[in-house]
Write an enzyme that holds these catalytic residues in place. Structure first.
Site, short mmCIF file in Angstrom:
data_model
loop_
_atom_site.label_atom_id
_atom_site.label_comp_id
_atom_site.label_asym_id
_atom_site.label_seq_id
_atom_site.Cartn_x
_atom_site.Cartn_y
_atom_site.Cartn_z
N ASP A 1 -6.48 -4.15 -2.47
CA ASP A 1 -5.53 -3.83 -1.41
C ASP A 1 -4.80 -5.14 -1.08
O ASP A 1 -5.14 -6.23 -1.55
CB ASP A 1 -6.21 -3.20 -0.19
CG ASP A 1 -5.22 -2.36 0.63
OD1 ASP A 1 -4.00 -2.57 0.48
OD2 ASP A 1 -5.66 -1.50 1.41
C1 NOJ Z 1 -2.31 -1.61 2.57
C2 NOJ Z 1 -2.88 -0.23 2.60
O1 NOJ Z 1 -4.23 -0.26 3.03
C3 NOJ Z 1 -2.81 0.49 1.28
O2 NOJ Z 1 -3.21 1.82 1.44
C4 NOJ Z 1 -1.42 0.41 0.72
O3 NOJ Z 1 -1.36 1.12 -0.48
C5 NOJ Z 1 -1.07 -1.05 0.51
N1 NOJ Z 1 -1.11 -1.75 1.79
C6 NOJ Z 1 0.30 -1.22 -0.12
O4 NOJ Z 1 1.28 -0.85 0.73
#
Ligand code: NOJ
Length: 749
Positions: A295
């Site tokens: 993430d």
């Molecule tokens: C953080 C989020 O937790 C995740 O779900 C997302 O895909 C990413 N950022 C990218 O935007």
């Protein structure tokens, strides 16, 4: 230099470059007739360590969906792409842009490895569908799959190869803003829905109309303490296997190409570097062949977690702990070669990750035609067209929950004089949540617009302000608007801006201002329909007696107003059932249907001393899992089972008759739950094991049959082994998790 010399030199250059081209064409990995595995291996052999690091590097290049550090790029750096230092971009989309940068990667980098373009396409790309939680309430796997397919069609026509969805995190805490992105509290239903979404996004993955799915967030992100975003997670392996893992597993088994590591820790180790999650569970138990993406910044966040002293140690731990592609934080590109050279990260670990990523670049056909997702015509034709919007409208109506309908107030005749009250009904800015990819709220149909079309006699008033507070004059104006109306439609709840990542709320009651407004309107004696907009189940206890009907509309997307109008006028008879319990009070949270009995379970009427209960509120939620009304009514009878004892090799058939006893054709979701009475590990008081959504005409009766196999009675131990234990079970069937009839069953030794 003479003209003659110039001509000779240019001719030489052309033939050298032609020779280069032919040589490239002759390379095994460039040959489309070679099996993918061989192409991957051939390419890998040609790559430098730096180029391998590049493939593991994903950078942000557009809208921020996480915190940006000062040094982060806002637009792609051409020199980096040419040097093979980037494998993927997130938040870069549209045919023009993706084509521009793909050209550099494919035509100007040494090995011509194409880029992957990714984005959070969570509930639609430009045609916005209802939020995933709402869509899940339809229990309609076909619609859910179709919604994901439309999203994939629009995204792939806009240069994208990859979405970061579906979110398969089980959560029982509506304070957590991200419950909007999931499929509710049940592991079994969550798995079916996750799998449907994967099928919808990915299709066969090779036709250029689908995109890679990403099962997230691995694992147990939905267990954040007190529903607070990015907070600590502490779950046991027992809970991990039985509650949290099943939806990820089902979605992975549906063929998901990628998974995303979660922000949280598991057993004290950040998920991104967690050997148990990434090796034991994912690779060994689930046999996952795709690749993992971290993430946003989770590599560097190892330091904040207190799990690594510095960036180098963080990267070492992540790579040895199963991390593959890194989102945003650039540790890999800067530090991986050094770690490999120092022997801290084995090259085979790097190669494994790179191979998995390259495999999908080949599979998507990018090496053979890197521009197959870059077609201006398709982008014009396939995105935000009437057909997609029609599907979104049906999905939106299918996800709306009728929670109350006193004296059959709904549906309404279109000639009814209605007053529409509520700022959010008009304010398009408040209609959408954050995860709307390229959705444009200005192109969405507000509640006010949709209802004005259906009810020509409609009057309107704001009733409250953008922050949901109210004033005497707003209430006066609302009363004025209500004066000539026969029915009051009051849109309350939360702004869409309050749903999603980083939107945790400690208080999820209906705002004081909106309660005040309802109280004032109640005094008019006119029937009130509450239309609730929100990305989570709120506490509705304070407003149930102030209303005659409640329609939980969630965040329905582009077609909001049309879908609400379809439901209110009975063009669409509501059929959704909630996939998350609606708490009676915040103090009850987490509250969920599949709880454990404890040594001191509550009494049936919740009274008495020395039981597990609150002294000031009931144990039961306001609306339980599986609950939702229709304009018609259904009667269940003749619950039967074809045997009262069975052995492991046998199936069990359960049947029940369901009759439409009301005045409208309608759909019912018939639910089957089991309870394992005694086992080597305690089991929940109810577990959903099967359901069927059926359509019944007025007066029609159908016999519904469920076939259960021994597997449906199994569960997991701490290590993920499946246990199937002889003994007594109870089977419950009904229209929600509480109003059920019971049967007994015995599994023989
Ligand atoms: C953080 C989020 O937790 C995740 O779900 C997302 O895909 C990413 N950022 C990218 O935007």
């Amino acid at each position: 230099m003479t003209l003659k010399n110039t001509i000779i030199i240019s001719a030489l250059a052309i033939s050298i470059s032609m020779f280069g081209q032919t040589k490239k064409q002759n390379m095994l990995y460039k040959n489309p007739n070679t099996p993918i595995e061989k192409r991957v291996n051939d390419l890998l052999k040609r790559m430098t360590l730096e180029e391998k690091a590049g493939q593991l590097n994903q950078l942000n290049a557009g809208t921020e969906t996480g915190p940006l550090a000062a040094h982060d790029q806002k637009v792609p750096n051409i020199a980096d792409i040419k040097a093979g230092k980037v494998g993927s971009y997130l938040n870069l989309e549209g045919v023009a842009l993706t084509m521009k940068y793909q050209k550099v990667a494919y035509e100007e980098s040494r090995l011509g490895i194409p880029l992957l373009f990714a984005k959070d396409v969570i509930h639609g790309y430009k045609t916005i569908f209802p939020i995933p939680l709402a869509e899940a309430c339809s229990w309609d796997l076909k619609i859910i799959e179709q919604a994901a397919r439309v999203a994939a069609l629009e995204a792939s026509a806009s240069g994208l190869h990859w979405t970061f969805a579906p979110m398969c995190d089980i959560s029982t805490d509506p304070r957590w803003g991200r419950v909007m992105e999931g499929a509710g509290e049940d592991p079994y239903l969550g798995g079916l829905i996750g799998a449907a979404r994967v099928r919808g996004f990915q299709g066969n993955l090779v036709d250029g109309k689908h995109i890679m799915a990403c099962v997230k967030h691995f694992a147990a992100y939905g267990a954040v303490e007190a529903g607070k975003e990015y907070a600590h997670v502490d779950v046991s392996r027992f809970a991990l296997w039985n509650k949290y893992l099943p939806p990820y597993k089902a979605a992975i088994e549906a063929g998901a190409a990628t998974i995303m590591n979660s922000f949280n820790v598991f057993e004290g180790v950040p998920a991104t570097a967690n050997i148990y999650l990434n090796h034991t569970v994912l690779k060994q138990k689930f046999k996952f062949k795709g690749f993992a993406i971290s993430d946003w910044d989770t590599y560097t966040e190892m330091i904040n977690h207190g799990y690594s002293a510095d960036k180098k140690e963080a990267l070492e731990k992540v790579l040895n702990g199963g991390g593959m592609m890194e989102m945003n934080s650039s540790l890999t590109i800067n530090l991986l070669p050094q770690l490999v050279k120092e022997g801290k990260v084995p090259i085979k670990v790097v190669d494994d990750a790179v191979k998995r990523i390259l495999y999908y670049k080949f599979k998507l056909g990018l090496f053979d035609n890197p521009y197959r997702y870059c077609d201006f015509e398709k982008e014009k034709k396939d995105v935000f067209n009437t057909q997609n919007r029609e599907i979104a409208r049906k999905a939106a109506a299918s996800s709306m929950l009728l929670l109350k309908n006193e004296k059959e107030l709904l549906p309404l005749k279109t000639k009814t004089k209605v007053a529409m009250i509520g700022y959010y009904a008009k304010s398009k800015e408040d209609m959408f949540d954050f995860w709307i990819a390229k959705g444009d709220y200005r192109q969405a149909v507000s509640m006010l617009e949709g209802l004005s079309t259906k009810f020509p006699n409609l009057s309107y008033s704001d009733g409250y302000l953008a922050d949901a507070s109210t004033t005497d004059s707003l209430i006066q104006a609302a009363l004025e608007a209500a004066k000539n109306a026969d029915v009051l439609l009051v849109n309350i709840g939360l702004s869409g801006k309050k749903a999603g990542e980083d939107r945790s709320l400690a208080s999820i009651k209906i705002a004081d201002g909106q309660q005040q407004l309802l109280k004032a309107l109640r005094k008019t004696g006119k029937p009130i329909v509450a239309l609730i907009s929100s990305g989570r189940p709120q506490v509705l206890t304070q407003i149930t007696d102030l209303t005659d009907a409640i329609l939980q509309c969630w965040i329905p997307g582009t077609e909001t107003g049309n879908a609400v109008a379809d439901v209110l006028t009975g063009v669409f008879n509501p059929s959704a059932k909630t996939v998350m319990s609606f708490p009676y009070d915040e103090g009850q949270i987490p509250v969920y249907y599949n709880y454990f009995n404890t040594g001191r379970p509550t009494t049936p009427n919740g009274s008495g001393d020395w039981f597990s209960r609150y002294r000031d509120i009931p144990n039961a939620p306001l609306f339980p899992f599986g609950y939702g009304l229709s304009y018609t009514s259904f009667e269940y009878s003749n619950l039967k089972i074809d045997k009262s004892e069975f052995s492991i090799s046998e199936n069990v058939n359960v049947s029940v008759s369901v009759k439409n006893t009301g005045k409208y054709d309608g759909e019912e979701i018939v639910q089957l739950y089991i309870r394992d009475i005694a086992a080597s590990y305690i089991r929940p008081v109810k577990e959903l094991k099967a359901f069927e959504k059926i359509a019944l005409k007025v007066g029609e009766e159908k016999l519904i049959k469920f076939t259960l196999s021994a597997n449906d009675f199994s569960f997991y131990d701490m290590d993920g082994n499946t246990l199937l234990e002889p003994g007594n079970f109870e089977i419950y069937v009904g229209g929600n998790s509480v109003e059920v009839s019971k049967l007994n069953l015995k599994l023989l030794k």
